[in-house]
Design an enzyme around this catalytic site. Structure first.
Site, PDB file in Angstrom:
ATOM      1  N   ASP A   9       0.890  -1.167   0.000  1.00 11.23           N
ATOM      2  CA  ASP A   9       0.000   0.000   0.000  1.00 11.23           C
ATOM      3  C   ASP A   9       0.927   1.216   0.000  1.00 11.23           C
ATOM      4  O   ASP A   9       1.553   1.528   1.016  1.00 11.23           O
ATOM      5  CB  ASP A   9      -0.883  -0.051   1.254  1.00 11.23           C
ATOM      6  CG  ASP A   9      -1.697   1.221   1.460  1.00 11.23           C
ATOM      7  OD1 ASP A   9      -1.633   2.133   0.605  1.00 11.23           O
ATOM      8  OD2 ASP A   9      -2.401   1.309   2.492  1.00 11.23           O
ATOM      9  N   LYS A  71       2.897  11.510  -3.514  1.00  5.88           N
ATOM     10  CA  LYS A  71       1.912  10.675  -4.226  1.00  5.88           C
ATOM     11  C   LYS A  71       0.960  11.578  -5.022  1.00  5.88           C
ATOM     12  O   LYS A  71       0.474  11.211  -6.073  1.00  5.88           O
ATOM     13  CB  LYS A  71       1.137   9.837  -3.207  1.00  5.88           C
ATOM     14  CG  LYS A  71       0.102   8.925  -3.826  1.00  5.88           C
ATOM     15  CD  LYS A  71      -0.441   7.957  -2.799  1.00  5.88           C
ATOM     16  CE  LYS A  71      -1.592   7.144  -3.336  1.00  5.88           C
ATOM     17  NZ  LYS A  71      -2.073   6.171  -2.343  1.00  5.88           N
ATOM     18  N   GLU A 148      -7.260   0.700  -4.419  1.00  8.76           N
ATOM     19  CA  GLU A 148      -7.235   0.595  -2.955  1.00  8.76           C
ATOM     20  C   GLU A 148      -8.568   0.095  -2.372  1.00  8.76           C
ATOM     21  O   GLU A 148      -8.566  -0.822  -1.546  1.00  8.76           O
ATOM     22  CB  GLU A 148      -6.846   1.943  -2.328  1.00  8.76           C
ATOM     23  CG  GLU A 148      -5.362   2.216  -2.521  1.00  8.76           C
ATOM     24  CD  GLU A 148      -4.953   3.655  -2.292  1.00  8.76           C
ATOM     25  OE1 GLU A 148      -5.774   4.459  -1.809  1.00  8.76           O
ATOM     26  OE2 GLU A 148      -3.805   3.996  -2.614  1.00  8.76           O
ATOM     27  N   ASP A 171     -13.124   5.211   1.280  1.00  8.91           N
ATOM     28  CA  ASP A 171     -11.696   5.173   1.594  1.00  8.91           C
ATOM     29  C   ASP A 171     -11.142   6.601   1.605  1.00  8.91           C
ATOM     30  O   ASP A 171     -10.978   7.209   0.552  1.00  8.91           O
ATOM     31  CB  ASP A 171     -11.002   4.307   0.524  1.00  8.91           C
ATOM     32  CG  ASP A 171      -9.501   4.173   0.767  1.00  8.91           C
ATOM     33  OD1 ASP A 171      -8.990   4.794   1.709  1.00  8.91           O
ATOM     34  OD2 ASP A 171      -8.851   3.445  -0.004  1.00  8.91           O
TER      35      ASP A 171
END
Ligand code: AMP
Length: 583
Positions: A9, A71, A148, A171
């Site tokens: 992850d 990211k 994810e 999420d």
């Protein structure tokens, strides 16, 4: 037995690694014995690269030598200048992946070469390719790029295989928000729809808190960030912990740093009550609604048909978020698995599916393409030809893998060439969508308008798009895996980038705990009363000298002294739990 495929992850704030072993997914600890590795890269004064908790500590005192939140830059042409080096976002991510890979190899006693890496469902084609590239630069063979929320659903599905339910996974990580609706039926997990926002996450809530405090000082976050970076870096860290405290308490106290980022004992503090935070966070919470509605609408589903709402991602720990979601759905949200770990564990389950592990042979999972993919076309408007219209080829929420072909025709007499411009998005005009690349088809035989051009889109399980085009009868096929973005490097460019990264000096992973302690102590120097300062500084100097001497006995002694002083000053010292630390 071959080395297991790593499930990774790669988060905005933290990254984790897991493997599937003995019938279950298991997290892999890093060199500090911890499961969460902060996604932060730093460069020490001697030029050595540090990743993880040590870099996060360094960021507080030396924000100019550290970078985080990269990211959010994945798939863009941004580069980051860091201590004399220029890095692309995939290169920075590769340093985090490399650190996870080395920690896994040390823990498993086996070189790990293959990985499943998760990305937000709403990551576009460029962002996915950038992630795959980051894996390659870290020496990993990326076996799958996995969404994810799908990974989170795999964890829920793995532990509850007999369920027959409609689940909605929300999420909210550090930087992105994803909504996924899925059906679970006897071990089959079918993703029905997905939607999200790639610029909304827990870090925005931290920034709201920082903004609230800066406002009281008559400052604005954006301008303060440019003018007083040390103050903002330290304040962000204070707000991060205050935000987490507000998940368990009705109020939190934030110590306000000075312009140098120091927090003096007895200095200015600001008390933040949870309702003031809730009020400041409200505009962010409101932004959760459109993706939630879109996911339901696309699935032809109403609120009442959702059996369980599952919360995933560290930021869903915020009570303000839970209350908001529970009010919206009129039901209690489900948090059966640790929201920080559930995605990574799901990546390890996906790894087991790829490896045909017997423990998952009754599980099947199908995923969808999260956005519409199509081409730029021109239309006849009366006597005029107008271009810039988006014509979809693969509609959003189509089950993947998928391959679709559409027929287009030339619009001009004797048109010998067509440029296929590929876009992703939902707007009828291409200018509002994201351009992924283009492909030129030539050799069209001369003739009247209306010559047929066939365009095929193939979207694979990794969410990566391949475009093919051909003209009937010409026998020539044109193909591209969209190369115009920085993320798509040629094999030679990948080799050159890998070599450049290999030439960097890396701080040894086995000494990372010492490096973190050193950075933590440096930060504390600025926070304590002046009469303790000299004693602490002396202990830090001895510790640093011992570390430079590489004499392990000396290091252990100096470390013990430093830890003793820190705990006498009331600071808890993070304990290095070692490599043999299990779950
Ligand atoms: P993830 O990407 O899933 O690791 O989520 C990271 C985000 O979760 C960061 O923005 C953290 O600040 C946030 N987070 C982690 N723990 C908590 C907590 N106890 N309360 C509020 N936010 C949290």
């Amino acid at each position: 037995m071959s080395a297991p495929i790593l499930g990774i992850d790669l988060g905005t704030t933290n990254s984790l690694c897991a493997v599937f072993a003995e019938g279950a997914p298991t997290l892999v600890p890093n060199s500090l014995g911890e499961f969460l590795t902060p996604s932060v890269v730093g460069v020490l004064d001697n030029g050595e690269v540090v990743v993880g908790a040590a870099a996060r500590e360094l960021r507080v005192t030396r924000p100019d030598r550290c970078v985080s939140r990269f990211k959010r830059l994945m798939g863009s042409d941004h580069t980051v200048d860091l201590a004399g080096h220029r890095f692309t976002p995939p290169e920075l991510s590769s340093l985090v992946l490399k650190s996870l890979r080395e920690d896994a190899a040390a823990h498993l006693g086996d070189e790990a070469t293959d990985a499943v890496i998760t990305v937000p469902a709403y990551f576009n084609d460029n962002q996915r390719k950038a992630t795959k590239l980051a894996g390659e630069l870290a020496g990993l063979k990326v076996r799958r790029i996995l969404n994810e929320p799908t990974a989170a659903a795999l964890t829920y599905g793995f532990h509850d295989r007999q369920a027959e339910k409609t689940l909605l996974v929300l999420d909210l990580g550090g930087g992105t928000f994803d909504v996924t609706l899925m059906e679970v039926f006897e071990g089959t997990l079918e993703i029905i729809s997905t939607a999200g926002e790639s610029f909304l996450g827990g870090e925005d809530f931290t920034d709201r808190l920082a903004g609230l405090i800066l406002k009281q000082l008559g400052l604005q976050l954006e301008t303060a960030e440019m003018r007083q970076p040390l103050l903002v870096a330290r304040l962000r860290q204070q707000c991060e912990s205050a935000k987490q405290q507000l998940s368990d308490a009705a109020e939190a106290v934030v110590a306000v740093p000075d312009a140098e980022g120091r927090i003096a004992a007895g200095g200015k503090t600001v008390r933040i009550a949870s309702d003031a935070f809730a009020k400041a966070a409200r505009p962010l919470l409101d932004r959760l609604v459109p993706p939630m509605q879109k996911a339901l609408r696309d699935a032809n589903c109403n609120l009442g048909s959702v059996d369980d709402v599952i919360l995933v991602g560290g930021a869903t720990r915020m009570p303000v978020l839970r209350e908001f979601v529970e009010e919206f759905y009129g039901k209690t949200a489900l948090v059966k698995h640790n929201p920080d770990e559930v995605v990574c564990l799901g990546a390890a389950i996906q790894a087991a599916l790829i490896a045909d592990d017997r423990a998952v042979d009754d599980m099947v999972m199908t995923d969808v393409c999260p956005f519409t993919l199509g081409v730029d076309t021109a239309k006849h408007m009366g006597s005029q030809i107008k271009s810039g219209y988006f014509t979809p080829i693969i509609h959003r929420n189509t089950t993947i893998p998928v391959s679709r072909e559409e027929t287009f025709s030339t619009i001009l007499p004797n048109q010998r060439e067509v440029t296929v411009e590929v876009y992703q998005g939902e707007n009828r005009k291409v200018e509002k969508n994201l351009k992924l690349g283009e492909l030129t088809v030539d050799g069209i035989p001369p003739g009247p308008p209306g010559q047929e051009v066939f365009i095929r889109f193939t979207y694979d399980l990794n969410g990566i798009l391949e475009v093919e085009a051909y003209v009937a009868g010409s026998g020539k096929k044109f193909r591209t895996v969209l190369t115009q973005h920085a993320a798509s490097l040629s094999p030679e460019e990948i080799r050159a980038a890998t070599e450049r990264l290999q030439q960097l000096k890396y701080y040894p992973r086995e000494d990372m705990a010492n490096q973190r302690l050193l950075r933590l102590s440096e930060r504390i120097v600025g926070e304590i009363a002046s009469f303790h300062r000299q004693q602490l500084e002396e202990a830090i100097d001895s510790f640093e000298a011992a570390m430079n001497s590489s004499d392990q006995e000396l290091v252990a002694g100096a470390r013990a002294t430093l830890e003793y002083i820190l705990s006498a000053l009331g600071y808890s010292v993070p304990q290095d739990k070692g490599d043999d630390h299990g779950e």
